[in-house]
Design an enzyme around this catalytic site. Sequence first.
Site, PDB file in Angstrom:
ATOM      1  N   LYS A  42       1.174  -1.374   0.007  1.00  0.00           N
ATOM      2  CA  LYS A  42       0.355  -0.241  -0.040  1.00  0.00           C
ATOM      3  C   LYS A  42       0.804   1.227  -0.179  1.00  0.00           C
ATOM      4  O   LYS A  42       2.255   1.506   1.095  1.00  0.00           O
ATOM      5  CB  LYS A  42      -1.137  -0.125   0.915  1.00  0.00           C
ATOM      6  CG  LYS A  42      -1.718   0.972   1.349  1.00  0.00           C
ATOM      7  CD  LYS A  42      -3.437   0.640   0.580  1.00  0.00           C
ATOM      8  CE  LYS A  42      -4.324   1.892   0.693  1.00  0.00           C
ATOM      9  NZ  LYS A  42      -4.942   2.052  -0.185  1.00  0.00           N
ATOM     10  N   ASN A  73     -13.186   3.225  -5.539  1.00  0.00           N
ATOM     11  CA  ASN A  73     -12.967   3.377  -3.935  1.00  0.00           C
ATOM     12  C   ASN A  73     -12.372   4.676  -4.055  1.00  0.00           C
ATOM     13  O   ASN A  73     -12.274   5.361  -5.178  1.00  0.00           O
ATOM     14  CB  ASN A  73     -11.405   2.913  -4.324  1.00  0.00           C
ATOM     15  CG  ASN A  73     -10.223   2.866  -4.295  1.00  0.00           C
ATOM     16  OD1 ASN A  73      -9.864   4.086  -3.884  1.00  0.00           O
ATOM     17  ND2 ASN A  73      -9.542   2.224  -5.625  1.00  0.00           N
ATOM     18  N   PHE A 132       2.292   7.773  -8.603  1.00  0.00           N
ATOM     19  CA  PHE A 132       2.211   9.478  -9.582  1.00  0.00           C
ATOM     20  C   PHE A 132       0.664   9.165 -10.277  1.00  0.00           C
ATOM     21  O   PHE A 132       0.766   9.817 -11.186  1.00  0.00           O
ATOM     22  CB  PHE A 132       3.176   9.503 -10.437  1.00  0.00           C
ATOM     23  CG  PHE A 132       4.574  10.067 -10.356  1.00  0.00           C
ATOM     24  CD1 PHE A 132       4.567   9.951  -9.085  1.00  0.00           C
ATOM     25  CD2 PHE A 132       5.723  10.221 -10.585  1.00  0.00           C
ATOM     26  CE1 PHE A 132       6.814   9.997  -8.209  1.00  0.00           C
ATOM     27  CE2 PHE A 132       6.856  10.220 -11.055  1.00  0.00           C
ATOM     28  CZ  PHE A 132       6.696  10.510  -9.145  1.00  0.00           C
ATOM     29  N   CYS A 134      -2.600   7.717  -8.142  1.00  0.00           N
ATOM     30  CA  CYS A 134      -3.964   8.356  -7.699  1.00  0.00           C
ATOM     31  C   CYS A 134      -4.945   9.428  -7.755  1.00  0.00           C
ATOM     32  O   CYS A 134      -4.645  10.442  -7.764  1.00  0.00           O
ATOM     33  CB  CYS A 134      -3.441   7.940  -5.418  1.00  0.00           C
ATOM     34  SG  CYS A 134      -5.139   7.833  -4.681  1.00  0.00           S
ATOM     35  N   LYS A 172       4.290   4.489 -11.310  1.00  0.00           N
ATOM     36  CA  LYS A 172       3.136   4.339 -11.580  1.00  0.00           C
ATOM     37  C   LYS A 172       2.789   5.559 -12.361  1.00  0.00           C
ATOM     38  O   LYS A 172       2.237   6.042 -11.676  1.00  0.00           O
ATOM     39  CB  LYS A 172       2.406   3.584 -10.553  1.00  0.00           C
ATOM     40  CG  LYS A 172       1.206   2.951 -10.637  1.00  0.00           C
ATOM     41  CD  LYS A 172       1.287   2.533  -9.450  1.00  0.00           C
ATOM     42  CE  LYS A 172      -0.327   1.364  -9.666  1.00  0.00           C
ATOM     43  NZ  LYS A 172      -1.444   0.829  -8.370  1.00  0.00           N
ATOM     44  N   THR A 200      -6.305   3.767 -11.259  1.00  0.00           N
ATOM     45  CA  THR A 200      -7.908   3.778 -11.528  1.00  0.00           C
ATOM     46  C   THR A 200      -8.028   4.678 -12.147  1.00  0.00           C
ATOM     47  O   THR A 200      -7.731   5.529 -12.583  1.00  0.00           O
ATOM     48  CB  THR A 200      -8.247   3.404  -9.956  1.00  0.00           C
ATOM     49  OG1 THR A 200      -7.920   4.826  -9.543  1.00  0.00           O
ATOM     50  CG2 THR A 200      -8.044   2.381  -8.603  1.00  0.00           C
ATOM     51  N   CYS A 339     -28.261 -22.501 -34.437  1.00  0.00           N
ATOM     52  CA  CYS A 339     -28.867 -21.521 -34.043  1.00  0.00           C
ATOM     53  C   CYS A 339     -30.565 -22.063 -33.003  1.00  0.00           C
ATOM     54  O   CYS A 339     -31.266 -22.477 -33.576  1.00  0.00           O
ATOM     55  CB  CYS A 339     -29.943 -20.797 -35.329  1.00  0.00           C
ATOM     56  SG  CYS A 339     -30.729 -19.689 -35.899  1.00  0.00           S
ATOM     57  N   CYS A 345     -30.186 -11.692 -33.482  1.00  0.00           N
ATOM     58  CA  CYS A 345     -29.812 -11.275 -34.005  1.00  0.00           C
ATOM     59  C   CYS A 345     -30.480  -9.707 -35.462  1.00  0.00           C
ATOM     60  O   CYS A 345     -30.317  -8.972 -36.107  1.00  0.00           O
ATOM     61  CB  CYS A 345     -29.025 -12.164 -35.018  1.00  0.00           C
ATOM     62  SG  CYS A 345     -29.988 -13.518 -36.547  1.00  0.00           S
ATOM     63  N   CYS A 378     -24.070  -8.714 -35.465  1.00  0.00           N
ATOM     64  CA  CYS A 378     -24.989  -9.814 -34.722  1.00  0.00           C
ATOM     65  C   CYS A 378     -24.437 -11.203 -34.245  1.00  0.00           C
ATOM     66  O   CYS A 378     -24.530 -11.589 -33.377  1.00  0.00           O
ATOM     67  CB  CYS A 378     -25.314 -10.626 -35.894  1.00  0.00           C
ATOM     68  SG  CYS A 378     -24.129 -10.725 -37.302  1.00  0.00           S
ATOM     69  N   CYS A 382     -25.432 -12.776 -29.951  1.00  0.00           N
ATOM     70  CA  CYS A 382     -26.227 -14.042 -30.639  1.00  0.00           C
ATOM     71  C   CYS A 382     -25.259 -14.998 -29.560  1.00  0.00           C
ATOM     72  O   CYS A 382     -24.306 -15.161 -29.241  1.00  0.00           O
ATOM     73  CB  CYS A 382     -25.619 -14.616 -31.896  1.00  0.00           C
ATOM     74  SG  CYS A 382     -25.738 -16.479 -31.826  1.00  0.00           S
TER      75      CYS A 382
END
Length: 395
Positions: A42, A73, A132, A134, A172, A200, A339, A345, A378, A382
């Site tokens: 953390k 969060n 760098f 949050c 980061k 995030t 099918c 579809c 389609c 499906c």
Amino acid sequence: MAVEFCGLRLKNPFLLASAPPTTTGEMIARAFDQGWAGAVTKSLKLDSLAIEDVTPRLAVLRDNRNRIVAMGNIELITRRPLAVWIEELKTLKKSYPDRILIASMMALSVKEDWQELTVRLQDHVDALELNFSCPHGMPEHGMGMAVGQDPSITGMITAWVKEVARVPVIVKLTPNVADIVPVARAARDAGADALTAVNTVASLVGVDLETLDPLPAVAGRGTWAGLSGPAIKPVGLRCVAQVAQATGGPVLGVGGISSWRDAAEYMAVGARAVQVGTAVMLKGYGIVGALGEGLAGYLAEKGFASAGDLVGRALPRLGAHDDLSRTSRVVFRIDPETCNRCQACVTACRDGAYQAISGEKGAVPVIAADRCDGCSLCSHVCPVPGCIAPRPVSA
Ligand SMILES: Cc1cc2nc3c(=O)[nH]c(=O)nc-3n(C[C@H](O)[C@H](O)[C@H](O)COP(=O)(O)O)c2cc1C
Ligand code: SF4
Ligand code: SF4
């Protein structure tokens, strides 16, 4: 399954991301016992930086089968004293010498603070990760994403840390930028040994329509939350691919990984190893077993000699829209054998595409090849896997 990253040997490509599962040394030890190759703590800080979390600080987005597809969060960084952390890191290093410990760090944009954190932590970890990125709470005070949205501040702080660092320094990155490449380059130009992507995604998870509280709500008020979990994987993949292509350097991939397939995709677009946060919060440390078994099976089936061989394999195929073929074209065809005549579809093509499918209730629909524009809608609506498939046509 072992991979090499910044000169460090990871026994498998799976690390815990900096998040609640790495809140204490005791938690990290339990994760190591289950097989995680490494962990990012953390985000740590100097004791002079006061952190006060709010409650509650999570909200989730569910699909129509009630599965969590994203989590928002508004949690801040660690609230625990640095000296306590250092003792726990020492114990972890002694008890788990073959695991990789990475200290995530955050500080105000003050050179002495970043350098003090670096000097105090680096003897007890294998690498440092600079947060760098949050997107909530911290940027209002010039930290987190406020740094990672500005290439020059990113470069400046990275250089401060590199001035005193004797272990690899990883930056980061935030996905909350118009273009991640200039920030990635600034970090590398300033000496960052590697990059992590992504933190995030800035979000508003929802609004409680009964109370009109924005979610998550703290005594009736809300704020922007950092979105994580499966829904952000496409954002993370894009960022990792762009960063890997632009810098060629080592990248750790993170964002929405909950299965070995997700991890393999991140590796295919350039991640040397991956980090996992939300999936561990929801399912526990034990998921590392299935991650490892699944990835090992895939590597064997595909004939990759090692996990490292998968890294970046899809990258040469990724580029500008202009580089896509205009001569290779497909139309779609329905398999009458499989099918189930649901007509999904027909509706999709009629109202969302090119009116190429005709069908009567209870009958197998038919796609008119001369009207089909090959968009693929389609095949996605499906419910029967493989029932609607493309076939090539000449341009
Ligand atoms: C509750 C929570 C707290 C987090 N705290 C941190 C943190 O302190 N430092 C950090 O760099 N990232 C933090 N993150 C971000 C994660 O490390 C990770 O980048 C992000 O959640 C995306 O990965 P995931 O989808 O696997 O969770 C946190 C994420 C969550 C969900
Ligand atoms: S590919 Fe697109 S245009 Fe063609 S039949 Fe399917 S939905 Fe219609
Ligand atoms: S969506 Fe698939 S299963 Fe349903 S009618 Fe069309 S082809 Fe058949």
